[in-house]
Design an enzyme around this catalytic site. Sequence first.
Site, mmCIF file in Angstrom:
data_model
loop_
_atom_site.group_PDB
_atom_site.id
_atom_site.type_symbol
_atom_site.label_atom_id
_atom_site.label_comp_id
_atom_site.label_asym_id
_atom_site.label_seq_id
_atom_site.Cartn_x
_atom_site.Cartn_y
_atom_site.Cartn_z
ATOM 1 N N LYS A 23 15.735 16.008 40.658
ATOM 2 C CA LYS A 23 14.805 14.959 41.072
ATOM 3 C C LYS A 23 13.867 15.543 42.103
ATOM 4 O O LYS A 23 14.310 16.277 42.988
ATOM 5 C CB LYS A 23 15.595 13.805 41.705
ATOM 6 C CG LYS A 23 14.852 12.490 41.744
ATOM 7 C CD LYS A 23 14.828 11.829 40.392
ATOM 8 C CE LYS A 23 14.545 10.344 40.454
ATOM 9 N NZ LYS A 23 14.539 9.790 39.061
ATOM 10 N N THR A 83 19.422 11.682 37.410
ATOM 11 C CA THR A 83 18.568 12.073 38.540
ATOM 12 C C THR A 83 18.341 10.865 39.451
ATOM 13 O O THR A 83 18.117 11.011 40.650
ATOM 14 C CB THR A 83 17.227 12.670 38.070
ATOM 15 O OG1 THR A 83 16.454 11.663 37.448
ATOM 16 C CG2 THR A 83 17.444 13.838 37.117
ATOM 17 N N ASP A 84 18.426 9.684 38.899
ATOM 18 C CA ASP A 84 18.318 8.478 39.735
ATOM 19 C C ASP A 84 19.473 8.411 40.738
ATOM 20 O O ASP A 84 19.285 8.006 41.887
ATOM 21 C CB ASP A 84 18.307 7.237 38.833
ATOM 22 C CG ASP A 84 17.976 5.989 39.625
ATOM 23 O OD1 ASP A 84 16.862 5.934 40.180
ATOM 24 O OD2 ASP A 84 18.847 5.102 39.736
ATOM 25 N N ARG A 210 -18.741 35.905 61.674
ATOM 26 C CA ARG A 210 -18.838 34.745 60.786
ATOM 27 C C ARG A 210 -17.947 33.652 61.341
ATOM 28 O O ARG A 210 -17.014 33.926 62.099
ATOM 29 C CB ARG A 210 -18.414 35.115 59.350
ATOM 30 C CG ARG A 210 -16.991 35.626 59.232
ATOM 31 C CD ARG A 210 -16.582 35.921 57.777
ATOM 32 N NE ARG A 210 -15.228 36.472 57.729
ATOM 33 C CZ ARG A 210 -14.556 36.723 56.616
ATOM 34 N NH1 ARG A 210 -15.101 36.483 55.440
ATOM 35 N NH2 ARG A 210 -13.338 37.211 56.663
ATOM 36 N N ASN A 285 -9.402 31.373 51.589
ATOM 37 C CA ASN A 285 -10.653 31.495 52.342
ATOM 38 C C ASN A 285 -11.524 30.276 52.047
ATOM 39 O O ASN A 285 -11.901 30.042 50.914
ATOM 40 C CB ASN A 285 -11.370 32.772 51.898
ATOM 41 C CG ASN A 285 -12.533 33.103 52.792
ATOM 42 O OD1 ASN A 285 -12.906 32.319 53.657
ATOM 43 N ND2 ASN A 285 -13.113 34.275 52.589
HETATM 44 O O1 LIG Z 1 -11.377 37.949 54.830
HETATM 45 C C1 LIG Z 1 -11.845 38.180 53.708
HETATM 46 N N1 LIG Z 1 -11.176 38.965 52.834
HETATM 47 C C2 LIG Z 1 -11.653 39.279 51.582
HETATM 48 O O2 LIG Z 1 -11.006 40.007 50.794
HETATM 49 C C3 LIG Z 1 -12.891 38.695 51.213
HETATM 50 N N2 LIG Z 1 -13.656 38.779 50.085
HETATM 51 C C4 LIG Z 1 -14.754 38.014 50.298
HETATM 52 O O3 LIG Z 1 -15.689 37.844 49.438
HETATM 53 N N3 LIG Z 1 -14.718 37.461 51.537
HETATM 54 C C5 LIG Z 1 -13.565 37.869 52.141
HETATM 55 N N4 LIG Z 1 -13.035 37.616 53.364
#
Ligand SMILES: O=c1[nH]c(=O)c2[nH]c(=O)[nH]c2[nH]1
Length: 323
Positions: A23, A83-84, A210, A285
């Site tokens: 479950k 499972t209940d 960034r 990311n």
């Molecule tokens: O920290 C990152 N790792 C990567 O492997 C990657 N590849 C990407 O396009 N940007 C990033 N940023």
Amino acid sequence: MSYSNETDTELESTDQRTMNYGKEKVAVYRTYANPLEGVRTIPESSFDGRDNILFGLEVRVQFEGEEFLPSFSEADNSKVVATDSMKNFVLHQAGEYEGATAEGFLHFVGTEFLKTYPHVEAVKMSAKEYPFDQRMVPGDDGFEPSDLVFRVSDDESAFGEVFLERKEDDSRIKEQTSGITGIELVKVKGNSFTGYVQDEYTTLPEREDRALYISLDIFWTYSDPEDALGEEPQRYVPAEQVRDIAQVVFHEVDSNSIQDLIYQIGLRVLERYSQLESVSFEANNRTWIEVREDLEGDAKVLREPPRPTGYQQFSMDRSDLEE
Ligand SMILES: O=c1[nH]c(=O)c2[nH]c(=O)[nH]c2[nH]1
């Protein structure tokens, strides 16, 4: 001879067969569980325990055992625990558990399952915690956390998994993993991404700085899985502290990639907790895209990134500390 060969083949294929059932998404809430006290504190975190006034878990149960084969192959349900009923069992045990951690609860329920159903050979219990925040209310010394009102939060949540197998009259932990999932952090500057392969497919500009937005799941295992249960709070690793390590390392380190960042976080986790055997990561990311770079100083205007998304998976153990 050919008969015995056939038997071997058959055994082999049975050994490798996937067969389990259970479950999942069993939501269980417990109020006034025992508090978690006496955990060791670390420099990266103010977390030193949990009241456990409100404790919520989404539990997954998985049963394994050869005796379930006829339920699949012969429509014979005589050994099937519905499972209940598993759900009812988990809910009931939430009132019996006297410990203070998710992993301890999963271990407790798994052990009770094995005791109750002798034909179950192994049980895998996992759960993600539903996070609740105590709300701040005015008290005698300014604002303080309410012991009554909680916010249902969509913050990161702790994860636990305990895989128990029957051993003679007892059970033993075959595998154990703890974790924290759904961490989302943005660092507005102090992150670069440079030095990567430049070829005819490269369009991404190198960035000395960034705004980096990551989502992160972190998992860890203990050298002695019993330490995960929290019975010895000094040896327990609270998910809240690991979350705090991740954000402090992000704050401190000027990383050149997410790969570099998670390695630094992993080193810190392994340094802080000698009782851990390994730590692993799943990162994504989510970095926003700059739309204006003509503003004064560090100011930028950013937008959501388009699909697709990049990810990183990485595991580390104590040998990484030696390098
Ligand atoms: O920290 C990152 N790792 C990567 O492997 C990657 N590849 C990407 O396009 N940007 C990033 N940023």
